[in-house]
Structure formats: structure tokens, C-alpha cells
Design a protein around this motif. Structure first.
Motif, PDB file in Angstrom:
ATOM      1  N   VAL A 181       0.843  -1.199   0.000  1.00 40.59           N
ATOM      2  CA  VAL A 181       0.000   0.000   0.000  1.00 40.59           C
ATOM      3  C   VAL A 181       0.875   1.245   0.000  1.00 40.59           C
ATOM      4  O   VAL A 181       0.633   2.188  -0.768  1.00 40.59           O
ATOM      5  N   LEU A 182       1.895   1.267   0.851  1.00 37.77           N
ATOM      6  CA  LEU A 182       2.823   2.396   0.890  1.00 37.77           C
ATOM      7  C   LEU A 182       3.485   2.593  -0.470  1.00 37.77           C
ATOM      8  O   LEU A 182       3.580   3.717  -0.966  1.00 37.77           O
ATOM      9  N   SER A 183       3.916   1.502  -1.084  1.00 41.45           N
ATOM     10  CA  SER A 183       4.551   1.575  -2.393  1.00 41.45           C
ATOM     11  C   SER A 183       3.601   2.155  -3.437  1.00 41.45           C
ATOM     12  O   SER A 183       3.995   2.996  -4.259  1.00 41.45           O
ATOM     13  N   THR A 184       2.358   1.732  -3.401  1.00 37.58           N
ATOM     14  CA  THR A 184       1.362   2.254  -4.345  1.00 37.58           C
ATOM     15  C   THR A 184       1.152   3.745  -4.148  1.00 37.58           C
ATOM     16  O   THR A 184       1.111   4.509  -5.123  1.00 37.58           O
ATOM     17  N   LEU A 185       1.032   4.177  -2.905  1.00 38.67           N
ATOM     18  CA  LEU A 185       0.846   5.605  -2.629  1.00 38.67           C
ATOM     19  C   LEU A 185       2.059   6.416  -3.079  1.00 38.67           C
ATOM     20  O   LEU A 185       1.916   7.508  -3.647  1.00 38.67           O
ATOM     21  N   MET A 186       3.248   5.877  -2.849  1.00 40.18           N
ATOM     22  CA  MET A 186       4.465   6.571  -3.285  1.00 40.18           C
ATOM     23  C   MET A 186       4.513   6.671  -4.813  1.00 40.18           C
ATOM     24  O   MET A 186       4.905   7.702  -5.363  1.00 40.18           O
ATOM     25  N   THR A 187       4.099   5.608  -5.487  1.00 45.39           N
ATOM     26  CA  THR A 187       4.094   5.615  -6.946  1.00 45.39           C
ATOM     27  C   THR A 187       3.120   6.648  -7.490  1.00 45.39           C
ATOM     28  O   THR A 187       3.457   7.423  -8.393  1.00 45.39           O
ATOM     29  N   VAL A 188       1.930   6.671  -6.930  1.00 45.65           N
ATOM     30  CA  VAL A 188       0.931   7.660  -7.364  1.00 45.65           C
ATOM     31  C   VAL A 188       1.457   9.073  -7.135  1.00 45.65           C
ATOM     32  O   VAL A 188       1.337   9.948  -7.999  1.00 45.65           O
ATOM     33  N   TYR A 189       2.065   9.284  -5.981  1.00 46.76           N
ATOM     34  CA  TYR A 189       2.623  10.605  -5.662  1.00 46.76           C
ATOM     35  C   TYR A 189       3.753  10.961  -6.634  1.00 46.76           C
ATOM     36  O   TYR A 189       3.834  12.091  -7.121  1.00 46.76           O
ATOM     37  N   ALA A 190       4.608  10.003  -6.941  1.00 47.92           N
ATOM     38  CA  ALA A 190       5.744  10.263  -7.829  1.00 47.92           C
ATOM     39  C   ALA A 190       5.288  10.630  -9.230  1.00 47.92           C
ATOM     40  O   ALA A 190       5.906  11.471  -9.894  1.00 47.92           O
ATOM     41  N   TYR A 191       4.196  10.023  -9.680  1.00 48.32           N
ATOM     42  CA  TYR A 191       3.715  10.306 -11.026  1.00 48.32           C
ATOM     43  C   TYR A 191       3.130  11.711 -11.171  1.00 48.32           C
ATOM     44  O   TYR A 191       2.764  12.104 -12.273  1.00 48.32           O
ATOM     45  N   LYS A 192       3.099  12.466 -10.089  1.00 45.37           N
ATOM     46  CA  LYS A 192       2.714  13.875 -10.217  1.00 45.37           C
ATOM     47  C   LYS A 192       3.722  14.630 -11.080  1.00 45.37           C
ATOM     48  O   LYS A 192       3.364  15.556 -11.786  1.00 45.37           O
ATOM     49  N   GLU A 193       4.990  14.244 -11.006  1.00 47.21           N
ATOM     50  CA  GLU A 193       6.054  14.941 -11.723  1.00 47.21           C
ATOM     51  C   GLU A 193       6.837  14.059 -12.697  1.00 47.21           C
ATOM     52  O   GLU A 193       7.449  14.565 -13.616  1.00 47.21           O
ATOM     53  N   VAL A 194       6.834  12.743 -12.464  1.00 42.25           N
ATOM     54  CA  VAL A 194       7.602  11.847 -13.332  1.00 42.25           C
ATOM     55  C   VAL A 194       6.833  11.674 -14.640  1.00 42.25           C
ATOM     56  O   VAL A 194       5.658  11.319 -14.625  1.00 42.25           O
ATOM     57  N   PRO A 195       7.486  11.932 -15.775  1.00 43.29           N
ATOM     58  CA  PRO A 195       6.808  11.730 -17.055  1.00 43.29           C
ATOM     59  C   PRO A 195       6.395  10.266 -17.238  1.00 43.29           C
ATOM     60  O   PRO A 195       7.108   9.351 -16.812  1.00 43.29           O
ATOM     61  N   LEU A 196       5.255  10.050 -17.872  1.00 45.76           N
ATOM     62  CA  LEU A 196       4.769   8.687 -18.071  1.00 45.76           C
ATOM     63  C   LEU A 196       5.758   7.839 -18.866  1.00 45.76           C
ATOM     64  O   LEU A 196       5.814   6.625 -18.696  1.00 45.76           O
ATOM     65  N   SER A 197       6.552   8.464 -19.711  1.00 46.98           N
ATOM     66  CA  SER A 197       7.538   7.706 -20.482  1.00 46.98           C
ATOM     67  C   SER A 197       8.701   7.220 -19.618  1.00 46.98           C
ATOM     68  O   SER A 197       9.354   6.237 -19.941  1.00 46.98           O
ATOM     69  N   LEU A 198       8.961   7.885 -18.507  1.00 46.43           N
ATOM     70  CA  LEU A 198      10.063   7.515 -17.622  1.00 46.43           C
ATOM     71  C   LEU A 198       9.650   6.476 -16.578  1.00 46.43           C
ATOM     72  O   LEU A 198      10.474   5.671 -16.139  1.00 46.43           O
ATOM     73  N   GLY A 199       8.388   6.470 -16.195  1.00 46.85           N
ATOM     74  CA  GLY A 199       7.916   5.578 -15.135  1.00 46.85           C
ATOM     75  C   GLY A 199       8.237   4.111 -15.352  1.00 46.85           C
ATOM     76  O   GLY A 199       8.865   3.469 -14.494  1.00 46.85           O
ATOM     77  N   PRO A 200       7.839   3.526 -16.488  1.00 47.74           N
ATOM     78  CA  PRO A 200       8.142   2.103 -16.700  1.00 47.74           C
ATOM     79  C   PRO A 200       9.638   1.800 -16.729  1.00 47.74           C
ATOM     80  O   PRO A 200      10.058   0.721 -16.330  1.00 47.74           O
TER      81      PRO A 200
END
Length: 117
Positions: A54-73
Motif C-alpha cells: 500500500v505504501l509503495s502504491t501511494l508513493m508511486t501515485v505521488y511520484a507520477y505527479k512529476e515523473v513523465p509517463l515515459s520515464l515511469g516504466p
């Protein structure tokens, strides 16, 4: 990459690491004998692992506020490195030449993306 994106990318990398640790915790629990089916799923290791997911999911959602979708994967592919390392170190799994080639391809892809964006 500006400093804001770099910070959020680091958060995403930590999130991937936390997820890998929680997978290890679940495997450790699965390898143990349990007194009952309830204790198999309701024990501190499993509950802690799911809390970390759950913590990991919340951190991921938070990170995607600024991380470009192309960089995430690309950043999330580092999980293969963590899981392979944990498997070798904790579970004494064999790292075959085939796995090493696969990991080298993953690292190569990350480097290509980092250099060519």
C-alpha cells in the motif's frame, strides 16, 4: 531532467524497492510452516508486506505527479534487478548466464533512455 523530476524519480525508485522488499517478505512467509490457514495469511510478515505494498502504491501515485509517463516504466524495470539480487542473496537462488544477459539488457535499456531520453 530538472531537480523536481529527479526528486520524484527517486521517490518512484524507492517505491519500487519497497515493493520488492514486500515481495521477499511474502515469499519468506510462504516458505514457512503455519499452524492454520488463517495464520498463513494473518501473520505479521504477511500483514507487514501488504502494508508495504500500500505504501509503495501511494508513493508511486505521488511520484507520477512529476515523473513523465515515459520515464515511469523505465524506473519500474529496476525491480528485476532488486528481485534477482534478493533471490540470490536471501534465497540462494542461482543467477544463470541467461539471467545476467537479461539484466544487462534491462540496464542497457535504462542507460539508453537516460542518455537519449
Amino acid at each position: 531532467m530538472n531537480s523536481t523530476v529527479a526528486l520524484y524519480a527517486l521517490i518512484l525508485l524507492v517505491s519500487v524497492f519497497v515493493s520488492a522488499v514486500s515481495q521477499v517478505m511474502l515469499k519468506v512467509s510462504a516458505n514457512r510452516e503455519h499452524a492454520s490457514t488463517v495464520r498463513e495469511y494473518a501473520n505479521p510478515l504477511v500483514i507487514g508486506a501488504y502494508a508495504m505494498f500500500v505504501l509503495s502504491t501511494l508513493m508511486t501515485v505521488y511520484a507520477y505527479k512529476e515523473v513523465p509517463l515515459s520515464l515511469g516504466p523505465v524506473l519500474e524495470s529496476t525491480s528485476y534487478l532488486y528481485v534477482t539480487a534478493f533471490g540470490a542473496l536471501i534465497f540462494k537462488e542461482k543467477v544463470t548466464p541467461r539471467k545476467l544477459v537479461a539484466l544487462a539488457l534491462i540496464v542497457g535499456g535504462i542507460c539508453v533512455f537516460a542518455l537519449l531520453g
